[in-house]
Enzyme design. Structure first.
Site, short mmCIF file in Angstrom:
data_model
loop_
_atom_site.label_atom_id
_atom_site.label_comp_id
_atom_site.label_asym_id
_atom_site.label_seq_id
_atom_site.Cartn_x
_atom_site.Cartn_y
_atom_site.Cartn_z
N LYS A 22 0.43 15.56 22.73
CA LYS A 22 0.20 16.65 21.77
C LYS A 22 -0.12 17.96 22.47
O LYS A 22 0.47 19.00 22.18
CB LYS A 22 -0.96 16.27 20.84
CG LYS A 22 -1.61 17.44 20.13
CD LYS A 22 -2.86 17.00 19.42
CE LYS A 22 -3.87 18.04 19.09
NZ LYS A 22 -4.67 18.67 20.10
N ASN A 23 -1.06 17.92 23.43
CA ASN A 23 -1.51 19.19 24.02
C ASN A 23 -0.47 19.81 24.96
O ASN A 23 -0.55 20.99 25.27
CB ASN A 23 -2.86 19.02 24.69
CG ASN A 23 -3.97 18.84 23.65
OD1 ASN A 23 -3.75 19.12 22.46
ND2 ASN A 23 -5.13 18.39 24.08
N CYS A 118 -9.89 22.05 15.24
CA CYS A 118 -11.10 21.23 15.28
C CYS A 118 -12.32 22.10 15.56
O CYS A 118 -12.29 22.98 16.41
CB CYS A 118 -10.99 20.17 16.38
SG CYS A 118 -9.86 18.86 15.94
N ARG A 123 -16.02 28.44 20.18
CA ARG A 123 -14.80 28.27 20.97
C ARG A 123 -14.26 29.64 21.34
O ARG A 123 -13.32 30.16 20.72
CB ARG A 123 -13.77 27.44 20.19
CG ARG A 123 -14.25 26.02 20.01
CD ARG A 123 -13.22 25.11 19.38
NE ARG A 123 -12.15 24.76 20.30
CZ ARG A 123 -11.24 23.83 20.05
NH1 ARG A 123 -11.28 23.17 18.91
NH2 ARG A 123 -10.29 23.56 20.91
N ASP A 308 -11.91 14.90 25.57
CA ASP A 308 -11.19 14.38 24.39
C ASP A 308 -11.25 12.86 24.29
O ASP A 308 -10.76 12.29 23.32
CB ASP A 308 -9.73 14.87 24.40
CG ASP A 308 -9.64 16.37 24.23
OD1 ASP A 308 -10.62 16.98 23.76
OD2 ASP A 308 -8.59 16.95 24.58
N ARG A 400 -3.17 14.92 12.67
CA ARG A 400 -2.78 16.09 13.46
C ARG A 400 -2.42 15.72 14.88
O ARG A 400 -1.70 16.45 15.55
CB ARG A 400 -3.93 17.11 13.50
CG ARG A 400 -4.10 17.84 12.21
CD ARG A 400 -5.23 18.81 12.28
NE ARG A 400 -5.18 19.52 13.56
CZ ARG A 400 -6.06 20.38 13.95
NH1 ARG A 400 -7.08 20.67 13.18
NH2 ARG A 400 -5.94 20.98 15.10
N1 EPU Z 1 -14.03 28.76 27.33
C1 EPU Z 1 -14.59 30.01 27.48
N2 EPU Z 1 -13.78 31.09 27.30
C2 EPU Z 1 -12.47 31.00 27.00
C3 EPU Z 1 -11.91 29.73 26.83
C4 EPU Z 1 -12.73 28.61 27.00
O1 EPU Z 1 -15.78 30.14 27.76
O2 EPU Z 1 -11.80 32.03 26.85
C5 EPU Z 1 -14.87 27.56 27.50
C6 EPU Z 1 -14.99 26.76 26.21
O3 EPU Z 1 -16.03 27.24 25.39
C7 EPU Z 1 -15.24 25.35 26.70
C8 EPU Z 1 -14.46 25.32 28.03
O4 EPU Z 1 -14.23 26.69 28.40
O5 EPU Z 1 -16.58 25.19 26.97
C9 EPU Z 1 -13.14 24.59 27.97
O6 EPU Z 1 -12.31 25.13 26.95
P1 EPU Z 1 -10.70 25.14 27.08
O7 EPU Z 1 -10.25 26.54 26.94
O8 EPU Z 1 -10.32 24.38 28.29
O9 EPU Z 1 -10.28 24.35 25.77
P2 EPU Z 1 -9.04 24.65 24.84
O10 EPU Z 1 -7.90 25.14 25.64
O11 EPU Z 1 -9.48 25.40 23.65
C10 EPU Z 1 -7.94 22.30 25.18
C11 EPU Z 1 -7.50 21.17 24.30
C12 EPU Z 1 -8.73 20.49 23.72
C13 EPU Z 1 -9.63 20.02 24.85
C14 EPU Z 1 -9.95 21.15 25.82
C15 EPU Z 1 -10.70 20.71 27.07
C16 EPU Z 1 -5.37 21.94 23.49
C17 EPU Z 1 -4.57 22.42 22.35
N3 EPU Z 1 -6.65 21.70 23.24
O12 EPU Z 1 -8.70 23.19 24.35
O13 EPU Z 1 -8.22 19.38 23.01
O14 EPU Z 1 -10.84 19.51 24.32
O15 EPU Z 1 -8.73 21.78 26.25
O16 EPU Z 1 -9.98 19.75 27.76
O17 EPU Z 1 -4.86 21.72 24.58
C18 EPU Z 1 -8.13 17.73 21.35
O18 EPU Z 1 -6.98 17.46 21.74
O19 EPU Z 1 -8.80 17.01 20.58
C19 EPU Z 1 -8.76 18.97 21.82
C20 EPU Z 1 -9.75 19.55 21.19
#
Ligand code: EPU
Length: 422
Positions: A22-23, A118, A123, A308, A400
């Site tokens: 998915k991701n 989610c 975030r 995750d 999802r």
């Molecule tokens: N963070 C910041 N600033 C940013 C972005 C992130 O401080 O601009 C922090 C976040 O608050 C968090 C950490 O960095 O503490 C990691 O966030 P990340 O950006 O890596 O998460 P994401 O890209 O929003 C993706 C996955 C999530 C998964 C996370 C961590 C996708 C679509 N989503 O989210 O997947 O938990 O990486 O591995 O790829 C899921 O599949 O259930 C899911 C939530």
């Protein structure tokens, strides 16, 4: 909306086939707009997030067809045009923000409504915005309207040192840099398998990206790209979910279409807890015939234990002998589902970002809520362990991210069905 009804207490046996990630899919499909041609994507998971992204691409002018194989899509992006992405489409899933990077990279401008998805705490997307700015774009994130706009005369490569290891920011910066003038370096980049998959996909279409999967990703901007064929990697988290389900229930299941290397941190913890994991080229066999024992888990960016998988692993530990701990070090508030487990008889206390789990003999079925995608997966596992009947509500989150989740669990002997909610 549907509920899942589970009669627990059965061991799991048989085989299950894992779908595409998915991701990875939610990043790769928007990136098809760089091709300005036909892209054939294989191993695309059939989940609701993917359907929404396809709708957005169609809205932008892409021609989309499904091949005879239901997981293969033919996406023609020759006629894609710049358009702001409206809220009714963008707010349906969080990764819609990849359209900011993709549109900015292709058209030097983007307008997308703030992402939904989610909800487990704050975030932020400050690192994405920093990246777009470092490449020369002006970004406006309007908190009142929820609209993000980014625009540049011509994106220009630069060094972007991320302050937090972010999957989303790494992907978004890669997308915006792919056709930028000159070289972009992403430092402190995330290393998740889907980042490598996106880089491989973009390179297949003519991009010049090196170092994906390490701390530093180097992107040399290219002028033109082209179509091609690509197969998305198997879903690490879906595979991990079935692995933890087998460890939780006992039994012996062959999990096909996986990359065992991506599962190492999960395999290690399951082995520590008493399961056996045998690796093959593109499968893993998980069995557990002895009692579960306690273990300690801390979530980390890849190659650490994935956040995750945290709710699913914690659920296994609710019935492991002794006191286990789970430390959530990626997200601020990803324990919202724990009261549901407690309502099933689990003994868990939370101290800041650490959950202390005192193993109990068994869980008891009741009605529980799927707070988010992975919490929903954990509720299924809890229901499969529990004595009696468990009803999981708000299953829209699970759909999802998990293709044919009911059929796949039924295929390995689980007593689970989908029923319309009243
Ligand atoms: N963070 C910041 N600033 C940013 C972005 C992130 O401080 O601009 C922090 C976040 O608050 C968090 C950490 O960095 O503490 C990691 O966030 P990340 O950006 O890596 O998460 P994401 O890209 O929003 C993706 C996955 C999530 C998964 C996370 C961590 C996708 C679509 N989503 O989210 O997947 O938990 O990486 O591995 O790829 C899921 O599949 O259930 C899911 C939530």
């Amino acid at each position: 909306m549907d509920n899942f009804v589970i009669n627990g207490g059965h061991e799991l046996f048989g085989e299950v086939k894992i779908s595409g990630a998915k991701n990875a899919a939610v990043a790769i499909i928007p990136a098809a707009i760089f091709a300005e041609d036909e892209v054939v994507l294989e191993n695309v998971p059939n989940i609701s997030d993917v359907k929404v992204i396809m709708q957005i691409l169609e809205f932008l002018g892409a021609k989309i067809e499904r091949a005879d194989d239901p997981n293969t899509w033919i996406i023609d992006t020759k006629n894609v045009e710049y358009k702001p992405i409206p809220e009714n489409l963008a707010s349906k899933f969080r990764a819609s923000y990849y359209f900011i990077g993709a549109m900015l990279g292709r058209f030097n401008k983007a307008e997308v409504s703030m992402p939904g998805g989610c909800n487990f705490g704050r975030r932020p997307i400050d690192q994405h915005i920093k990246g777009f700015q470092r490449l020369g774009s002006v970004v406006d994130a309007n908190e009142e309207t929820g609209i993000i706009t980014a625009e540049a005369e011509k994106l220009t490569g630069n060094v972007v040192a991320l302050d937090a290891v972010s999957v989303g920011a790494t992907i978004n910066i890669m997308l915006s840099a792919v056709k930028a003038r000159g070289q972009t370096l992403i430092e402190n980049a995330a290393k998740e398998p889907h980042i490598v998959d996106l880089a491989n996909f973009l390179n297949t279409m003519g991009a010049d990206i090196r170092g994906a999967g390490t701390d530093t990703i180097k992107i040399n901007g290219v002028e033109t790209m082209h179509g091609g064929e690509y197969s998305i990697i198997p879903d690490q988290i879906e595979a991990g979910t079935y692995m933890t389900a087998v460890a939780a229930c006992g039994g012996d299941v062959l999990i096909n279409n996986v990359i065992p290397k991506h599962l190492e941190s999960i395999s290690k913890k399951l082995e520590e807890a008493g399961a056996e994991v045998i690796e093959y080229d593109d499968a893993v066999r998980v069995n557990r015939f002895k009692p579960l024992s306690r273990c300690h888990v801390k979530t980390m960016p890849h190659p650490g234990f994935p956040t995750d998988m945290q709710p699913q692993m914690l659920t296994v530990l609710t019935i492991a002998e002794g006191e286990s701990t789970v430390n959530e070090a990626v997200w601020e508030n990803r324990f919202q589902y724990i009261p549901e487990l407690i309502s099933m008889g689990a003994s868990i206390s939370i101290d800041g970002s650490t959950a202390h789990i005192e193993g109990v003999k068994n869980l008891t079925g009741t009605t529980v809520n799927a707070h988010d995608l992975r919490a929903g997966a954990a509720m299924i596992i809890a229901g499969l362990i529990a004595k009696g009947t468990t009803i999981v509500t708000d299953t829209i989150y699970v759909d999802r991210g998990y293709e044919n989740v009911i059929e796949k669990f039924q295929g390995i002997g689980a007593d689970i069905k989908r029923v319309p909610a009243e």
